[in-house]
Every structure is written in C-alpha cells, then in structure tokens.
Write an enzyme that holds these catalytic residues in place. Sequence first.
Site, short mmCIF file in Angstrom:
data_model
loop_
_atom_site.label_atom_id
_atom_site.label_comp_id
_atom_site.label_asym_id
_atom_site.label_seq_id
_atom_site.Cartn_x
_atom_site.Cartn_y
_atom_site.Cartn_z
N CYS A 185 -1.28 2.52 3.27
CA CYS A 185 -1.79 2.93 2.70
C CYS A 185 -2.36 1.45 1.60
O CYS A 185 -1.92 0.84 1.89
CB CYS A 185 -1.88 3.94 1.95
SG CYS A 185 -0.01 4.52 0.82
N THR A 186 -3.42 2.19 1.34
CA THR A 186 -3.75 0.62 -0.33
C THR A 186 -2.99 0.32 -0.85
O THR A 186 -2.41 -0.40 -0.71
CB THR A 186 -4.92 2.17 -1.15
OG1 THR A 186 -6.15 2.43 -0.40
CG2 THR A 186 -5.56 0.37 -2.14
#
Length: 302
Positions: A185-186
């Site tokens: 994810c980010t």
Amino acid sequence: MTLPKIILYYAFAPVADPQAVVLWQRALCAQHGLKGRIIVSKHGINGTVGGPMGEVKKYARATKQYPGFGAMDVKWSEGTGDDFPRLSVKARPELVAFSSPDEIVVGETGVLNGGQHLTPRQVNDLVAERGDDVVFFDGRNTFEARIGKFKNAVVPDVRTTHDFITELDSGKYDHLKSKPIVTYCTGGVRCEILSAAMLNRGFSEVYQIEGGIVRYGEAYRDKGLWEGSLHVFDERMTVNFSADAAVVGQCDVCGSATSTVVNCANLDCRHRAVICASCQDNPANLECDGRHADQKPTGEVG
C-alpha cells in the site's frame, strides 16, 4: 523561506487515552503551523502533515517522544505549502477503517500478528528466487491501482478499506493461500492490518513491504517492479518516482492515457475519477452520476 515538506507516518503501539493524544497532536500541529490528517486509536497513530521543513522536523521529533512512537517510519516528500486545506486530528476505533479492529494484536514493538516485513531489496530477491509464484496483493482502493501498481498484481474489488474483509471472506482468493503473498500500500499502514487479516484466514506465507510503495519507489524509482504513478491523499493527488514513470491509467471519458486523478465536483461525494486534462475542460465530466454521492470522504491517510 523554508522549503515546504510533507511527511507520511504511522506507529502501532498501545495508546491508553486516544483522546488525550488527539488534544496533544492538535496543539503540537498548531504550535508549528502544520496542516494535514491524523488518526489516533488505541492501536497507535497514523498521519500525514505538511508545512515548512524546519517545523515539520520539530513536529516529528516531538511525536516520536510518545511511548511506542519512537520507531515510527517517517517518509518525506516535497510539498507545495498548500497541500492540505486544514488540520484534522481525530480519535477512531481503528487506524485504518477495516471495520474489524480485532484483526490485529498490538504491543510495544508494533503489530505482533502481521506479515513479515521485507525491504525493497528483499522484495526483489524474493521475486528473483521464487519467480511467478510470488503474488503481489494490492492493499489500496481499486481506483488507486488504475494509475500505478506492481506488475501482475492482484487488485481486489474494494471501494474503501471497509470492503477488504468481505473480499477476503468471499473465497475468491482461496487459491492463493499456499503462495507467497506480498501485500503493498502507499506507506505500509494498511498492509499491517491486511496482512494480519490474511494470516488469520489461512494464507500461509504473507509479507508486507517495509515502508510501502513509497520506500520501494525511493529505492528503485521506475526501474523495478513498480509501474506507473502513486496516488496520495493530499492536494497533489499523484506523485511519480522519476521522469520515466509509465502512464498506465486510462481516462474515464475518452480512454486516452493519463495518470490524472480528480475528485468529484460534488463536495459531499468521495468518488475519485481518472480524467485527462482535455476532458477536465468540460465541467460535466467532473461530477459523477450520483451513485457515490452518499459516500462521505473517509479521511484515509496511506
């Protein structure tokens, strides 16, 4: 003039009084003139704030003084000085809204039942060793993957993180339970919870990228396994790791190649669309058909 910077960070550690931490964080950000979004829960803190570099450094140092927050990984990026409209600091049941707060076990050292952390280099080493057997599993909202993702990644059908548990429980990914799974994810926070949820459901070998896409992109730019642009939850909307970033998104209106993400013109709607610069000239293209208007922004951080 001090250069503006943005930091993205999280720390999992027991917090006895989240509301007290909220009040402290509001005062701390006000003291240093910072804006952004911060979420506090009994599991820790998750935030992204921006402002003058010197003031952001002071804020980060002060936040790390809280018991259990000392090892938080702070990711820095260039800001514009106007990346957040306001400061929002809230206490919530979860750092990330999976609607399943009991998925994780948190101790002084972080999440105790999540997937194994891999550095960007270890991710590449795993792929070199295990080849196509390795499955990259996107831990973000589906629209984020439209402009950038790891090569051949599995992208679950999720509009918000609330949908992940239902997706995992649906059985559609059961055939992957014996494979090495790399969640991403980010900045890494969503995968702390996603990887634990997958292990709780019988996935046998689950990893997460230490520092998320941000750290991988810093290490390999656009010469690794990542393709495209990265969506971020501030006014920048997207960032690239180099001038060589591939354009993998397609405009919702005309189908042309673009990495531009825009918010729905309806301020009560949380829908984000991929629309090229040319099609943005028509205001009618900037508002959804109403299907998403009842969905308020969730305040996601990363």
